[in-house]
Design a protein around this motif. Structure first.
Motif, short mmCIF file in Angstrom:
data_model
loop_
_atom_site.label_atom_id
_atom_site.label_comp_id
_atom_site.label_asym_id
_atom_site.label_seq_id
_atom_site.Cartn_x
_atom_site.Cartn_y
_atom_site.Cartn_z
N ALA A 141 29.43 61.12 5.90
CA ALA A 141 29.54 60.52 4.58
C ALA A 141 29.30 61.62 3.55
O ALA A 141 28.22 62.24 3.53
N ALA A 142 30.31 61.91 2.74
CA ALA A 142 30.20 62.99 1.75
C ALA A 142 31.20 62.75 0.64
O ALA A 142 32.26 62.16 0.87
N GLY A 143 30.89 63.24 -0.56
CA GLY A 143 31.81 63.10 -1.67
C GLY A 143 31.98 61.64 -2.05
O GLY A 143 31.03 60.96 -2.42
N GLY A 144 33.21 61.14 -1.91
CA GLY A 144 33.49 59.77 -2.34
C GLY A 144 33.46 58.74 -1.24
O GLY A 144 33.82 57.58 -1.47
N GLY A 145 33.05 59.11 -0.02
CA GLY A 145 33.02 58.13 1.06
C GLY A 145 32.92 58.81 2.41
O GLY A 145 32.50 59.97 2.52
N LYS A 146 33.34 58.11 3.46
CA LYS A 146 33.26 58.64 4.81
C LYS A 146 34.50 59.47 5.15
O LYS A 146 35.60 59.15 4.72
N LEU A 147 34.28 60.53 5.93
CA LEU A 147 35.34 61.44 6.33
C LEU A 147 35.36 61.57 7.84
O LEU A 147 34.32 61.74 8.48
N ARG A 148 36.56 61.50 8.41
CA ARG A 148 36.71 61.70 9.85
C ARG A 148 37.32 63.08 10.10
O ARG A 148 38.46 63.35 9.76
N VAL A 164 39.64 67.74 2.35
CA VAL A 164 38.57 66.97 1.72
C VAL A 164 38.70 67.08 0.20
O VAL A 164 38.61 68.19 -0.35
N PRO A 165 38.90 65.99 -0.53
CA PRO A 165 39.06 66.09 -1.98
C PRO A 165 37.72 66.40 -2.66
O PRO A 165 36.72 65.75 -2.37
N PHE A 166 37.72 67.41 -3.53
CA PHE A 166 36.50 67.71 -4.27
C PHE A 166 36.64 67.41 -5.76
O PHE A 166 35.65 67.37 -6.49
N ALA A 167 37.87 67.21 -6.23
CA ALA A 167 38.12 66.87 -7.62
C ALA A 167 39.57 66.41 -7.73
O ALA A 167 40.35 66.47 -6.77
N ARG A 168 39.91 65.91 -8.91
CA ARG A 168 41.30 65.54 -9.20
C ARG A 168 41.61 66.03 -10.61
O ARG A 168 40.69 66.18 -11.44
N ALA A 169 42.88 66.27 -10.89
CA ALA A 169 43.24 66.77 -12.22
C ALA A 169 44.70 66.51 -12.51
O ALA A 169 45.57 66.95 -11.75
N PRO A 170 45.01 65.82 -13.61
CA PRO A 170 46.40 65.76 -14.07
C PRO A 170 46.85 67.17 -14.49
O PRO A 170 46.03 68.07 -14.70
N ARG A 171 48.17 67.35 -14.65
CA ARG A 171 48.69 68.65 -15.03
C ARG A 171 48.06 69.15 -16.34
O ARG A 171 47.97 68.41 -17.31
N THR A 224 37.11 53.50 0.12
CA THR A 224 36.51 52.62 1.11
C THR A 224 37.03 52.99 2.49
O THR A 224 38.06 53.64 2.63
N GLY A 225 36.31 52.56 3.51
CA GLY A 225 36.72 52.89 4.86
C GLY A 225 36.46 54.34 5.19
O GLY A 225 35.67 55.03 4.53
N VAL A 226 37.13 54.84 6.22
CA VAL A 226 36.96 56.22 6.68
C VAL A 226 38.24 56.99 6.38
O VAL A 226 39.33 56.62 6.84
N ARG A 227 38.12 58.07 5.60
CA ARG A 227 39.28 58.88 5.20
C ARG A 227 39.59 59.91 6.28
O ARG A 227 38.68 60.60 6.78
N ASP A 228 40.84 60.04 6.63
CA ASP A 228 41.25 61.04 7.62
C ASP A 228 41.07 62.45 7.05
O ASP A 228 41.56 62.75 5.96
N ALA A 229 40.37 63.30 7.75
CA ALA A 229 40.16 64.69 7.35
C ALA A 229 40.49 65.62 8.50
O ALA A 229 39.79 66.62 8.74
#
Length: 443
Positions: free
Chosen positions: A6-13, A27-34, A45-50
């Motif tokens: 569990a890290a960042g915004g949720g669970k990571l597999r 693993v996403p650490f931030a987001r940014a529009p152009r 939510t749930g487990v994100r594929d990593a």
């Protein structure tokens, strides 16, 4: 075998490698529009594929005639590229040192998923957590155009990645208070920029700058404005809505125009810009980059013949190299530019840090493959630190070298980098940097 944290915004597999390391990709650490600063990621939510690499910043193809060659697996490109890779011996509570890698590539190419940059040997041999973020490059990361792009967005992405490491290293078995940031070329130049920023204070305890082109300094207002003019003229439409393919086409055209006849002026036009947040003026950067020297241990150095990797084989240069008299003149030019762009400014920075009370170590890496035309050029130390035999098999700068030689020498070099990350000292007998003392020679 899968492993979940569990890290960042949720669970990571993630998954367990053949060497028994736990690896998490994309693993996403931030987001940014152009052309916007990075923002926190939305929780999921749930487990994100990593288990698969995330997209990398849009970029032109890697030069096939370069010293490194072409990466075996070219990654997917997308503007949504703010993700990182974590390789750790175990996602437990051990509090290992963390090493964050900032890749090079003249601020226009590079990716954490290039096989060249795999940190598995460091993680396994040193019991450290290896982290490699992607960040925006080229016009998408460093265009400074008032009303369109503020500039320095790639640098802000790096800050966001380091904040993510501070907040999440413990989930991967790392110590957020024991972070070493290390980078090569543009990655090392980025570290010198970060060291001047109050926003970066406390985000890393140690820094390793490999082949930092500190002669580049920062782009001033006139240089940034010229780059923006060349870019917008080549693009011919609004950069905020132009397709990525058109952005890259205009970017390449800008680089070619800025390089001049024969492409000999290879200073990157897309790079950190002075007087654009978060960076100060050029003068203040030169003085403030050592302001926190007592708080950050530094290892800094260059290769013995940096410019070989840039000038060898260039049109015109190759013809001159055929004749003894002109070949000697070309060699002198390469050596002179190496001192001007790399060795001299790196030594001056080390002097500056030491004078401010910093603990500093310096080096020169002098090794050449027996059949390589590049000698001890830019990037030659990388195969000794990162990646594996498969990643480096076709690198022209390793022509004629046995991988067993790279393995043996690399083990010693990695041990020095790992010792520095763990203790602040590269190895016994390596003297601290001092003015007029020659840098430690490697290997």
């Amino acid at each position: 075998m899968d492993t979940v944290v569990a890290a960042g915004g949720g669970k990571l597999r993630g998954f367990v490698t053949r060497d028994g390391l736990a690896e998490f990709r994309g693993v996403p650490f931030a987001r940014a529009p152009r052309f916007a600063p990075p923002e926190p990621v939305e929780p999921w939510t749930g487990v994100r594929d990593a288990t698969r690499h995330g997209p990398v910043s849009p970029q032109p193809p890697v030069r096939p005639d370069g010293a490194l060659g072409v990466p075996a697996d070219l990654p997917e490109q997308d503007e949504e590229c703010l993700n990182l890779t974590v390789v750790t011996p175990a996602a437990d509570d051990r509090k290992r040192p963390v090493m964050v890698w900032l890749h090079g590539g003249a601020y226009v190419t590079g990716a954490n998923s290039f096989g060249f940059y795999g940190g598995h040997r460091l993680a396994a041999e040193g019991d450290v957590v290896f982290v490699a973020p992607n960040y925006r490059l080229g016009a998408l990361g460093y265009l400074h155009l008032p009303g369109v792009s503020p500039g320095n967005l790639g640098l802000l992405d790096q800050l966001a990645a380091l904040r993510w490491v501070r907040d999440n290293a413990a989930a991967f078995g790392g110590d957020p208070d024991d972070v070493t940031v290390f980078g090569q070329s543009a990655g090392a130049h980025s570290i010198a920029c970060l060291m001047a920023l109050p926003q970066a204070r406390g985000l890393f305890r140690r820094a390793i700058l490999q082949s930092a082109p500190l002669g580049l300094r920062l782009a001033g207002a006139r240089t940034a404005a010229r780059t923006a003019r060349l870019f917008t003229a080549a693009l011919g439409t609004d950069p905020r809505t132009a397709p990525v393919a058109e952005i890259l086409r205009a970017q390449v055209a800008t680089v070619v125009r800025a390089a001049g006849p024969g492409g000999l002026y290879s200073v990157p036009p897309f790079c950190p810009v002075a007087d654009a947040p978060p960076l100060p003026s050029v003068a203040h950067w030169l003085s403030q980059r050592a302001r926190f020297a007592p708080e950050v241990d530094v290892l800094i150095g260059t290769t013995a013949a940096e410019m070989n990797s840039f000038l060898t084989g260039k049109p015109g240069i190759a013809q001159l190299d055929r004749f003894p008299v002109t070949a000697r003149a070309v060699a002198a030019v390469k050596a002179g530019v190496t001192r001007w762009m790399f060795a001299g400014p790196s030594r001056a920075f080390a002097d500056q840090l030491a004078a401010r009370g910093g603990r500093v170590y310096s080096y020169v890496f002098d090794w050449a493959a027996p059949e390589s035309v590049f000698g001890a050029g830019h990037c030659i130390e990388l195969p000794f630190l990162l990646g594996d035999e498969a990643a480096w098999r076709d690198a022209p700068m390793l022509a004629g070298a046995e991988w067993s030689t790279v393995t043996e020498t690399g083990r010693t070099l990695r041990a020095a980098w790992l010792s520095f990350a763990r203790t602040g000292t590269p190895e016994p007998g390596w003297p601290r940097h001092a003015p007029r003392r020659a840098p430690h020679r490697l290997p």
